[in-house]
Design a protein around this motif. Sequence first.
Motif, PDB file in Angstrom:
ATOM      1  N   UNK A 334      -9.776  55.979 -11.673  1.00 10.93           N
ATOM      2  CA  UNK A 334      -9.981  54.664 -12.267  1.00 10.93           C
ATOM      3  C   UNK A 334      -9.479  53.609 -11.288  1.00 10.93           C
ATOM      4  N   UNK A 335     -10.342  52.653 -10.948  1.00  8.98           N
ATOM      5  CA  UNK A 335      -9.948  51.559 -10.067  1.00  8.98           C
ATOM      6  C   UNK A 335      -9.392  50.435 -10.932  1.00  8.98           C
ATOM      7  N   UNK A 336      -8.073  50.392 -10.998  1.00 10.55           N
ATOM      8  CA  UNK A 336      -7.401  49.502 -11.939  1.00 10.55           C
ATOM      9  C   UNK A 336      -7.093  48.126 -11.356  1.00 10.55           C
ATOM     10  N   UNK A 337      -7.208  47.984 -10.032  1.00 14.20           N
ATOM     11  CA  UNK A 337      -6.900  46.700  -9.408  1.00 14.20           C
ATOM     12  C   UNK A 337      -7.944  46.356  -8.358  1.00 14.20           C
ATOM     13  N   UNK A 338      -8.506  45.179  -8.492  1.00 16.34           N
ATOM     14  CA  UNK A 338      -9.390  44.620  -7.467  1.00 16.34           C
ATOM     15  C   UNK A 338      -8.722  43.337  -6.993  1.00 16.34           C
ATOM     16  N   UNK A 339      -8.226  43.378  -5.766  1.00 18.43           N
ATOM     17  CA  UNK A 339      -7.554  42.205  -5.218  1.00 18.43           C
ATOM     18  C   UNK A 339      -8.445  41.524  -4.197  1.00 18.43           C
ATOM     19  N   UNK A 340      -8.377  40.201  -4.146  1.00 22.01           N
ATOM     20  CA  UNK A 340      -9.255  39.464  -3.234  1.00 22.01           C
ATOM     21  C   UNK A 340      -8.537  38.254  -2.644  1.00 22.01           C
ATOM     22  N   UNK A 341      -8.590  38.152  -1.323  1.00 20.57           N
ATOM     23  CA  UNK A 341      -8.197  36.932  -0.617  1.00 20.57           C
ATOM     24  C   UNK A 341      -9.482  36.143  -0.389  1.00 20.57           C
ATOM     25  N   UNK A 342      -9.512  34.883  -0.802  1.00 25.94           N
ATOM     26  CA  UNK A 342     -10.736  34.095  -0.615  1.00 25.94           C
ATOM     27  C   UNK A 342     -10.392  32.746   0.016  1.00 25.94           C
ATOM     28  N   UNK A 343     -11.333  32.265   0.831  1.00 27.01           N
ATOM     29  CA  UNK A 343     -11.127  30.991   1.505  1.00 27.01           C
ATOM     30  C   UNK A 343     -12.474  30.383   1.876  1.00 27.01           C
ATOM     31  N   UNK A 348      -7.377  26.729   2.363  1.00 29.40           N
ATOM     32  CA  UNK A 348      -6.270  27.683   2.336  1.00 29.40           C
ATOM     33  C   UNK A 348      -6.726  29.010   1.732  1.00 29.40           C
ATOM     34  N   UNK A 349      -6.276  30.102   2.331  1.00 35.60           N
ATOM     35  CA  UNK A 349      -6.595  31.427   1.798  1.00 35.60           C
ATOM     36  C   UNK A 349      -5.733  31.694   0.565  1.00 35.60           C
ATOM     37  N   UNK A 350      -6.370  32.118  -0.509  1.00 32.06           N
ATOM     38  CA  UNK A 350      -5.651  32.382  -1.761  1.00 32.06           C
ATOM     39  C   UNK A 350      -5.955  33.793  -2.251  1.00 32.06           C
ATOM     40  N   UNK A 351      -4.952  34.394  -2.853  1.00 32.94           N
ATOM     41  CA  UNK A 351      -5.079  35.761  -3.359  1.00 32.94           C
ATOM     42  C   UNK A 351      -5.291  35.735  -4.866  1.00 32.94           C
ATOM     43  N   UNK A 352      -6.254  36.532  -5.333  1.00 31.40           N
ATOM     44  CA  UNK A 352      -6.526  36.620  -6.769  1.00 31.40           C
ATOM     45  C   UNK A 352      -6.635  38.095  -7.158  1.00 31.40           C
TER      46      UNK A 352
END
Length: 496
Positions: A334-343, A348-352
């Motif tokens: 199970x892929x329980x976390x999808x993390x993304x840095x977007x800019x 500014x690069x932000x993590x979500x």
Amino acid sequence: MPALNPNLDLNDIYRRFTDGDRSGAVRAGWVERYLDSPVSFWCSLHAPSAARDPMNDQQQHIFDIGNTHQDRVNALLYPGGIQEVFTSEEDGFRRSLEVMAEGGVYIKDMPLVCWPNGLTGRPDVLERVDGVPSVFGDYSYRVVEIKSARRLRESQILQGALYNRVLGLVQGYEPPIFQMVNGDSGIVPVDMADVDHRLDEVLAEVREIMGGKPVDFCYGAARWPWMSYVDSQAVAANDVSLIVGVGATVRSNLVAAGYATLQSIAEANETELVTVRRVGAATAKKMVISARAIQGNQPLPRGELAVLRRGRTEVFFDFEGAQEQEQDGGLELVNYLIGAIHRTPGGEARYKPFFAETFDDEDANLTAFLQWAGSLDDPVFYHWHSYERTHLEKMVDRYGVDPVLAAGVLDRLEDLSPWATKGFAFPAYGESLKDIAKCLGFKWRQDDVTGVGTMSLYMRYVDSGSADQTAKGKIIIYNEDDCLATMYIYDWVMAQ
């Protein structure tokens, strides 16, 4: 109840099979260990014990999966099995004989020994088979070996074969078939005649190692707990296996041709290198540049960079997964976390992070990520290697996600791994995200957390009812660093 043998002399059987020197006996587990990694097996017998790697989260997680699977299989298929505490192998063997003589239905993890033949082992299960006589009566036993792998390896099958051979000697009847239980709890019969000869070959090789036959320290060839020791020996020798893609077979061919070290490859003539078996022109060129990059401790260009898709929003994302035990005994990732840095350019690069609080929330978590992704302005989703695409496609299919919603990400994926590693040779011994990012100067904030370790942390978090915020925090930081590392490599390559 089957008929017992009233004339059975257990003391005589015990004496016959414990008569001899036990020090030279091959343990069944050694067969699996040797075939999976000869150098690790060698180390377990001959390397300094202080050089062992300590237990880590990854290895503990693997052990936990195996133990949980075995417990479930035993409860489901072999309930009420007899398992007893014993003070020595001989003591345990005597008790095994007594239980077999009493006609026990299932015997779990109890020793079988045959010192005269130099063999010993503790099968996961001995299952009574009525109507097939043995020295114990009008019944006999068969071996059942339980593994958590869905695809059984030769090493695991031959381990079961050694158990079957010892059992045959002890009970005076060798079953023609023994059984393996795989990670799906499926019973896989194995014909002893199909593996008998191979078992003899492997036993001879194992005994050579026991006798001190040397092995090659090939980088990356060892398993826990000998990975650090073997890799350090390869580094100290400047071994040719430090080059990515040079495994045991290619290494042997190179060494036989006089290319034993990294330096010898760095100085090699490519036209001469291609005369080595299994080394073509493209491989020779790649090896030489890789060796020079490592020797010089700096990245070197391999050729022109491939065209990479660009967009107004750059997203660098990474999955974290954990294995959930299903009711049928199987394991589902199970892929329980999808993390993304977007800019965006100049922004500014932000993590979500998109975090599933329980295993059952994977579907909703995926939908939330895809909906967020669809709100971005002309995004491109960068990732490292194939895991994200493969598992994203699986989840989309599993949950019947709207194809249009899914296409907003799937049609805009870019794998940075082949793009970067085909464009540059990096001064690293591997091409994983950590290998490349670290050699370029990126640092992860947590030394005590690994990718597999996050699985244990997540299960700890779920088991706590979402109360263990420390575990969740460690997972989030680890995932954010993976996303940052992906962006770090991208920025470095783009700056060249």
